[in-house]
Design a protein around this motif. Structure first.
Motif, PDB file in Angstrom:
ATOM      1  N   GLU A   1       0.812  -1.210   0.000  1.00  0.00           N
ATOM      2  CA  GLU A   1       0.000   0.000   0.000  1.00  0.00           C
ATOM      3  C   GLU A   1       0.848   1.264   0.000  1.00  0.00           C
ATOM      4  O   GLU A   1       0.534   2.235  -0.705  1.00  0.00           O
ATOM      5  CB  GLU A   1      -0.912   0.013   1.239  1.00  0.00           C
ATOM      6  CG  GLU A   1      -1.772   1.266   1.334  1.00  0.00           C
ATOM      7  CD  GLU A   1      -2.482   1.362   2.676  1.00  0.00           C
ATOM      8  OE1 GLU A   1      -3.178   2.371   2.879  1.00  0.00           O
ATOM      9  OE2 GLU A   1      -2.311   0.448   3.511  1.00  0.00           O
TER      10      GLU A   1
ATOM     11  N   LEU B   1       2.031   3.148  -3.307  1.00  0.00           N
ATOM     12  CA  LEU B   1       1.102   3.959  -4.101  1.00  0.00           C
ATOM     13  C   LEU B   1       0.430   5.046  -3.265  1.00  0.00           C
ATOM     14  O   LEU B   1      -0.477   5.735  -3.764  1.00  0.00           O
ATOM     15  CB  LEU B   1       0.028   3.069  -4.731  1.00  0.00           C
ATOM     16  CG  LEU B   1       0.537   1.940  -5.642  1.00  0.00           C
ATOM     17  CD1 LEU B   1      -0.629   1.152  -6.213  1.00  0.00           C
ATOM     18  CD2 LEU B   1       1.389   2.505  -6.770  1.00  0.00           C
TER      19      LEU B   1
ATOM     20  N   LEU C   1      -1.115   8.494  -4.621  1.00  0.00           N
ATOM     21  CA  LEU C   1      -1.372   8.470  -6.060  1.00  0.00           C
ATOM     22  C   LEU C   1      -2.838   8.717  -6.388  1.00  0.00           C
ATOM     23  O   LEU C   1      -3.180   9.157  -7.486  1.00  0.00           O
ATOM     24  CB  LEU C   1      -0.923   7.126  -6.635  1.00  0.00           C
ATOM     25  CG  LEU C   1      -0.815   7.025  -8.152  1.00  0.00           C
ATOM     26  CD1 LEU C   1       0.166   8.053  -8.707  1.00  0.00           C
ATOM     27  CD2 LEU C   1      -0.404   5.621  -8.566  1.00  0.00           C
ATOM     28  N   GLU C   2      -3.721   8.474  -5.410  1.00  0.00           N
ATOM     29  CA  GLU C   2      -5.161   8.667  -5.647  1.00  0.00           C
ATOM     30  C   GLU C   2      -5.505  10.125  -5.935  1.00  0.00           C
ATOM     31  O   GLU C   2      -6.594  10.430  -6.440  1.00  0.00           O
ATOM     32  CB  GLU C   2      -5.968   8.164  -4.439  1.00  0.00           C
ATOM     33  CG  GLU C   2      -5.807   8.989  -3.163  1.00  0.00           C
ATOM     34  CD  GLU C   2      -4.556   8.663  -2.382  1.00  0.00           C
ATOM     35  OE1 GLU C   2      -4.324   9.318  -1.354  1.00  0.00           O
ATOM     36  OE2 GLU C   2      -3.811   7.738  -2.788  1.00  0.00           O
TER      37      GLU C   2
ATOM     38  N   ILE D   1      -7.659   2.509  -8.566  1.00  0.00           N
ATOM     39  CA  ILE D   1      -6.566   1.780  -7.926  1.00  0.00           C
ATOM     40  C   ILE D   1      -7.182   0.821  -6.921  1.00  0.00           C
ATOM     41  O   ILE D   1      -7.902   1.247  -6.014  1.00  0.00           O
ATOM     42  CB  ILE D   1      -5.593   2.736  -7.216  1.00  0.00           C
ATOM     43  CG1 ILE D   1      -5.034   3.768  -8.215  1.00  0.00           C
ATOM     44  CG2 ILE D   1      -4.448   1.961  -6.565  1.00  0.00           C
ATOM     45  CD1 ILE D   1      -4.199   4.852  -7.560  1.00  0.00           C
TER      46      ILE D   1
ATOM     47  N   SER E   1      -3.372  -2.539  -4.935  1.00  0.00           N
ATOM     48  CA  SER E   1      -2.051  -2.325  -5.551  1.00  0.00           C
ATOM     49  C   SER E   1      -2.031  -2.597  -7.045  1.00  0.00           C
ATOM     50  O   SER E   1      -0.962  -2.763  -7.644  1.00  0.00           O
ATOM     51  CB  SER E   1      -0.981  -3.170  -4.853  1.00  0.00           C
ATOM     52  OG  SER E   1      -0.822  -2.768  -3.506  1.00  0.00           O
TER      53      SER E   1
ATOM     54  N   ILE F   1      -3.188  -0.823 -10.623  1.00  0.00           N
ATOM     55  CA  ILE F   1      -3.664   0.433 -11.200  1.00  0.00           C
ATOM     56  C   ILE F   1      -4.356   0.140 -12.525  1.00  0.00           C
ATOM     57  O   ILE F   1      -3.737  -0.369 -13.458  1.00  0.00           O
ATOM     58  CB  ILE F   1      -2.505   1.422 -11.432  1.00  0.00           C
ATOM     59  CG1 ILE F   1      -1.673   1.609 -10.167  1.00  0.00           C
ATOM     60  CG2 ILE F   1      -3.058   2.766 -11.908  1.00  0.00           C
ATOM     61  CD1 ILE F   1      -0.435   2.465 -10.380  1.00  0.00           C
TER      62      ILE F   1
END
Length: 220
Positions: free
Chosen positions: A43, A46, A49-50, A109, A112, A114
């Motif tokens: 987790e 990323l 990244l949201e 996402i 993990s 994408i």
């Protein structure tokens, strides 16, 4: 120098080079997944990244033979394959180091993985790095586009029967039409009777082209 290794592999309904869009962003309904290698399926990798809409992908032309043959010019499809330009003035897949760079839109996402849309990568493509797209430094709408400004890419009209259309889910069908509209044929081939085959979503799509119309003639 440290050897670079894939951090992820791409999963796509396009399982061969034939049919892959020539640039990212040309097929807005084409969905693919970035599946990370086990050591990166965490987790924290990323986290944050949201908050971004787009990614840069650095990847490898894994389906091409080695092209470090000393040739410094290529024939861009945008120019009909008839004019040679310097390899570093094009985005040709035949490059000294076989690396690609693509901007893709994040769809979601999950665990993990994408999910992205608009990628110009075939299934199984190794991905070497993922970076967020940052508009204030990555977008240059006033920039010149060289030969691409002078030569527009002509899309094809895609025709198919209702019978063939029912072979795909709605989103898959929209993506397939976008991919075919880009004309996946080699630019030197113009035989109106020739039937081409393109794997897509586990099916073999058969089609032919006459002028600016592409007709699907079979799904196997």
């Amino acid at each position: 120098m440290k050897e670079i290794r894939p951090i992820a592999f791409f999963r796509s309904p396009l399982t061969s080079k034939f049919g892959v869009p020539r640039q990212s962003g040309l097929a807005d309904n084409l969905v693919g997944r970035i599946v990370f290698e086990p050591q990166y399926q965490r987790e924290e990798a990323l986290r944050g990244l949201e908050g971004f809409d787009y990614l840069w992908l650095i990847w490898g032309f894994s389906a091409n033979k080695s092209t470090d043959d000393g040739k410094l010019t290529v024939r861009p499809p945008r120019l009909g394959g008839n004019e040679r330009l310097g390899v570093f003035a094009t985005r040709s897949p035949f490059r000294p180091n076989g690396l690609g760079l693509s901007s893709v839109r994040i769809k979601q996402i999950t665990d993990s993985v994408i999910e992205v849309v608009g990628a110009d990568l075939m299934d199984g493509t190794p991905i070497y790095d993922v970076k967020p797209y940052i508009p204030y430094v990555d977008s240059h709408p006033e920039a010149k586009g060289g030969f691409t400004d002078k030569k527009a890419w002509q899309k094809l009209s895609v025709m198919m029967s209702d019978e063939y259309a029912r072979c795909f889910e709605k989103e898959e069908l929209a993506a397939l039409k976008e991919v075919l509209a880009q004309d996946p044929r080699p630019q030197y081939q113009h035989d109106t009777e020739r039937v081409y085959g393109m794997p897509f979503g586990g099916k073999d799509v058969r089609f032919r082209v006459d002028g600016d119309v592409l007709e699907i003639v079979g799904i196997e």
